[in-house]
Motif scaffolding. Structure first.
Motif, mmCIF file in Angstrom:
data_model
loop_
_atom_site.group_PDB
_atom_site.id
_atom_site.type_symbol
_atom_site.label_atom_id
_atom_site.label_comp_id
_atom_site.label_asym_id
_atom_site.label_seq_id
_atom_site.Cartn_x
_atom_site.Cartn_y
_atom_site.Cartn_z
ATOM 1 N N PRO A 32 -25.653 37.502 -1.566
ATOM 2 C CA PRO A 32 -26.830 37.648 -2.426
ATOM 3 C C PRO A 32 -28.107 37.689 -1.589
ATOM 4 O O PRO A 32 -28.249 36.945 -0.613
ATOM 5 N N PHE A 33 -29.051 38.557 -1.986
ATOM 6 C CA PHE A 33 -30.255 38.809 -1.188
ATOM 7 C C PHE A 33 -31.463 38.799 -2.111
ATOM 8 O O PHE A 33 -31.514 39.532 -3.093
ATOM 9 N N GLY A 34 -32.442 37.939 -1.805
ATOM 10 C CA GLY A 34 -33.673 37.878 -2.580
ATOM 11 C C GLY A 34 -34.832 38.493 -1.815
ATOM 12 O O GLY A 34 -34.971 39.703 -1.720
ATOM 13 N N GLY A 35 -35.659 37.641 -1.209
ATOM 14 C CA GLY A 35 -36.802 38.140 -0.454
ATOM 15 C C GLY A 35 -36.526 38.362 1.013
ATOM 16 O O GLY A 35 -37.381 38.878 1.736
ATOM 17 N N GLY A 36 -35.357 37.938 1.485
ATOM 18 C CA GLY A 36 -35.015 38.139 2.892
ATOM 19 C C GLY A 36 -35.720 37.189 3.831
ATOM 20 O O GLY A 36 -35.884 37.495 5.019
ATOM 21 N N THR A 37 -36.121 35.997 3.359
ATOM 22 C CA THR A 37 -36.948 35.100 4.167
ATOM 23 C C THR A 37 -36.175 33.938 4.798
ATOM 24 O O THR A 37 -36.794 33.056 5.394
ATOM 25 N N SER A 38 -34.865 33.915 4.695
ATOM 26 C CA SER A 38 -34.104 32.801 5.256
ATOM 27 C C SER A 38 -34.394 32.630 6.744
ATOM 28 O O SER A 38 -34.477 33.598 7.498
ATOM 29 N N VAL A 39 -34.509 31.359 7.163
ATOM 30 C CA VAL A 39 -34.700 31.064 8.590
ATOM 31 C C VAL A 39 -33.551 30.226 9.134
ATOM 32 O O VAL A 39 -33.672 29.608 10.192
ATOM 33 N N VAL A 40 -32.418 30.199 8.426
ATOM 34 C CA VAL A 40 -31.278 29.392 8.874
ATOM 35 C C VAL A 40 -29.976 30.202 8.863
ATOM 36 O O VAL A 40 -28.892 29.641 8.771
ATOM 37 N N GLY A 41 -30.077 31.516 8.961
ATOM 38 C CA GLY A 41 -28.873 32.339 8.960
ATOM 39 C C GLY A 41 -28.226 32.477 7.605
ATOM 40 O O GLY A 41 -27.053 32.851 7.509
ATOM 41 N N GLY A 42 -28.968 32.213 6.533
ATOM 42 C CA GLY A 42 -28.403 32.268 5.192
ATOM 43 C C GLY A 42 -28.050 33.660 4.714
ATOM 44 O O GLY A 42 -27.328 33.805 3.723
ATOM 45 N N LEU A 43 -28.562 34.694 5.396
ATOM 46 C CA LEU A 43 -28.313 36.074 4.981
ATOM 47 C C LEU A 43 -27.476 36.840 5.996
ATOM 48 O O LEU A 43 -27.340 38.069 5.887
ATOM 49 N N ASP A 44 -26.920 36.149 6.975
ATOM 50 C CA ASP A 44 -26.088 36.835 7.967
ATOM 51 C C ASP A 44 -24.976 37.614 7.262
ATOM 52 O O ASP A 44 -24.271 37.068 6.403
ATOM 53 N N PRO A 45 -24.781 38.893 7.590
ATOM 54 C CA PRO A 45 -23.764 39.715 6.916
ATOM 55 C C PRO A 45 -22.364 39.422 7.441
ATOM 56 O O PRO A 45 -21.682 40.287 7.999
ATOM 57 N N ALA A 46 -21.930 38.185 7.257
ATOM 58 C CA ALA A 46 -20.619 37.758 7.761
ATOM 59 C C ALA A 46 -19.515 38.226 6.820
ATOM 60 O O ALA A 46 -19.641 38.100 5.593
ATOM 61 N N ARG A 47 -18.444 38.742 7.383
ATOM 62 C CA ARG A 47 -17.313 39.192 6.574
ATOM 63 C C ARG A 47 -16.333 38.074 6.291
ATOM 64 O O ARG A 47 -15.571 38.145 5.326
ATOM 65 N N GLY A 48 -16.307 37.062 7.137
ATOM 66 C CA GLY A 48 -15.436 35.922 6.891
ATOM 67 C C GLY A 48 -13.969 36.275 6.802
ATOM 68 O O GLY A 48 -13.241 35.703 5.986
#
Length: 526
Positions: free
Chosen positions: A125-141
């Motif tokens: 999930p993507f909102g404003g793109g402002t994460s500073v802790v790797g919360g939006l890393d496109p990890a496939r897991g």
């Protein structure tokens, strides 16, 4: 926002002569090394999404809202931490989502999650793109591909109950748009984190955001009265009343879940009438201990300040709080405190008088309104300065924690020492600054800003320093995060934060709501 920096490129902040002189004296400036890449030069990892899945997702969301172009993928390749921005200087292969999806309603979100669960495709999930802790890393897991689920089309004020003082927002509404939409009706949300200009309502909820007016209006999770969350297992509609004894509050389970348990699509919030009056005042204290005692007295007396914060001696010395004159003439010796008061004219005056009396009794000296107003004018500008520092060869980043009042001296000392030692080991002195940014009757947050020289592999250099700081936080009784969230960066310390049983609880909830494990893998849950 710019793909490799914070915010609006036209608002970029060049380094002043004073700042350059300060950096040269304090930490030394290394060669900034690699020039900035043009977006078209960035080498993204080829999309792993099968054409059949692209076609199926386009059929669900609409062809215009299923995007696989290079620039769309690049703009969703992560957040805005220093590590994110350093990675975007790399000419090697960079990770990015395999597609970007822009749903416009909950049924579409549910259909996307259903398809991705069946085809084992990760969803971030993507909102404003402002994460500073790797919360939006496109990890496939370990899944076959990863897509970014951009919620920008959930951009409406759905309802406003002026009698109850509640508003319902789509998750994609930004901070400025929330204030604009409410302002038409004479209301305000009053949530102003540093990411305010770009972050979204859904992002605030997903990360337990805390704004700069938290002393007056509370954290974002204090404001939430209800929310809707679409999960692979179904949709949750939570919050039926202002308060309830109907078991554990499931809203609290989803607040702070960082997109790992479901997709927040709608949030019902407490709002207030726009204040009639605002008053600012800055204060000087002889040292951080005296200022901390003063803030504690004000908070525990509940005098009603809307904003109250305190910079330590180092942060005060370089004028970081006021932004406009960093590295120039020092405002004051000792420590700078900022206060602001909002409400009716009568309430503002009474709250100001009571707060001022307490601050003065604890050794404070009024500096008038000027420095406090300067802080407010520049309070969203610091990330732009960080970008310029990185470009000049400096290493600049922030981290935060919180603890009880009685533990603040020990925690501040431990984190400062850990950062200083780790960066010294990499070959650079460090400028470690700290301020109290959020206060509670029993404790407060500590927000650290670190400036050093880039030495060698700047990513590895900062990771080592951040690891040392996080270890010190956990060893000294702080929380691993007060408001930046966990993401990927703080995940290694979550077991220390909640314990083995707590991890098992989180994993059990994850297995119930997201049995295929597609939602934001690699974040939050160990």
């Amino acid at each position: 926002m710019k793909w490799n920096a914070w915010g609006d490129p036209d608002a970029a902040t060049p380094l002043s002569g004073g700042i350059r002189a300060l950096l040269t004296q304090a930490v030394g400036l290394a060669d900034p090394g690699r020039p900035e890449l043009d977006p078209d030069q960035v080498n993204l990892r080829p999309s792993a999404l099968a054409q059949a899945d692209v076609d199926a997702l386009a059929a669900i969301v609409g062809a215009d809202h299923c995007r696989t172009a290079h620039r769309d993928r690049l703009l969703h390749a992560g957040g805005k931490s220093t590590l994110d921005l350093l990675r975007r200087k790399d000419s090697g292969v960079q990770d990015a989502p395999d597609a970007v999806l822009l749903p416009g309603d909950e049924d579409t979100v549910a259909a996307i999650l259903h398809h991705c669960s069946e085809q084992r495709i990760a969803v971030v999930p993507f909102g404003g793109g402002t994460s500073v802790v790797g919360g939006l890393d496109p990890a496939r897991g370990g899944l076959s591909a990863v897509v970014s689920l951009d919620l920008r089309r959930f951009d409406r004020l759905e309802a406003l109950d002026e009698v109850s003082g509640q508003a319902v927002f789509g998750a994609g509404v930004t901070g400025p748009d929330a204030e604009r939409l409410l302002g038409k009706h004479g209301f305000s949300l009053g949530h102003f984190p540093q990411s305010f200009e770009y972050a979204t309502i859904g992002g605030y909820a997903a990360t337990r955001s805390s704004g700069q007016d938290s002393a007056g209006y509370g954290r974002f999770d204090d404001m939430v009265r209800g929310l809707r969350v679409v999960t692979p297992a179904g949709t949750l509609d939570l919050g039926r009343a202002p308060a309830s004894a109907a078991g554990p509050d499931l809203r609290q389970l989803l607040l702070g879940s960082e997109g790992t348990l479901g997709v927040i699509t709608q949030v019902r919030l407490r709002v207030h009438r726009k204040p009639e009056a605002v008053r600012h005042e800055a204060w000087s204290f002889p040292d951080f201990a005296a200022g901390t005692a003063a803030l504690r007295a004000v908070t525990q007396t509940a005098t009603g300040a809307t904003v109250i914060r305190l910079s330590d001696e180092v942060e005060t010395g370089v004028n970081l709080a006021t932004t406009e004159s960093i590295g120039e003439n020092q405002i004051t010796g000792g420590c700078l405190a900022i206060t602001a008061f909002e409400g009716t004219a009568e309430h503002v005056e009474s709250r100001h008088a009571e707060t001022s009396a307490l601050l003065r009794a604890h050794g404070g000296t009024s500096l008038g309104e000027g420095p406090a107003q300067a802080w407010e004018r520049g309070r969203f500008a610091a990330p732009y300065l960080r970008d310029s520092l990185l470009a000049a060869g400096a290493l600049c980043e922030t981290l935060e924690t919180a603890t009880d009042w009685s533990n603040i001296p020990a925690l501040k000392t431990a984190v400062t020492q850990a950062l200083t030692d780790a960066l010294a080991a990499s070959g650079t002195p460090a400028l470690v600054m700290c301020h109290i940014s959020h206060v509670y009757p029993t404790g407060a947050s500590l927000y650290f800003t670190i400036v050093a020289g880039q030495r060698g592999d700047a990513i590895a250099q900062w990771r080592a320093a951040k690891t040392a700081a996080c270890d010190a936080i956990m060893a000294t009784g702080g929380t691993i995060t007060h408001h930046h969230a966990v993401g990927a960066d703080h995940r290694p310390w979550m077991r220390d934060e909640v314990g083995d049983l707590g991890v098992r609880v989180l994993r059990a909830v994850k297995a119930t709501l997201d049995p295929a494990g597609i939602l934001n893998p690699g974040k939050l849950i160990p």
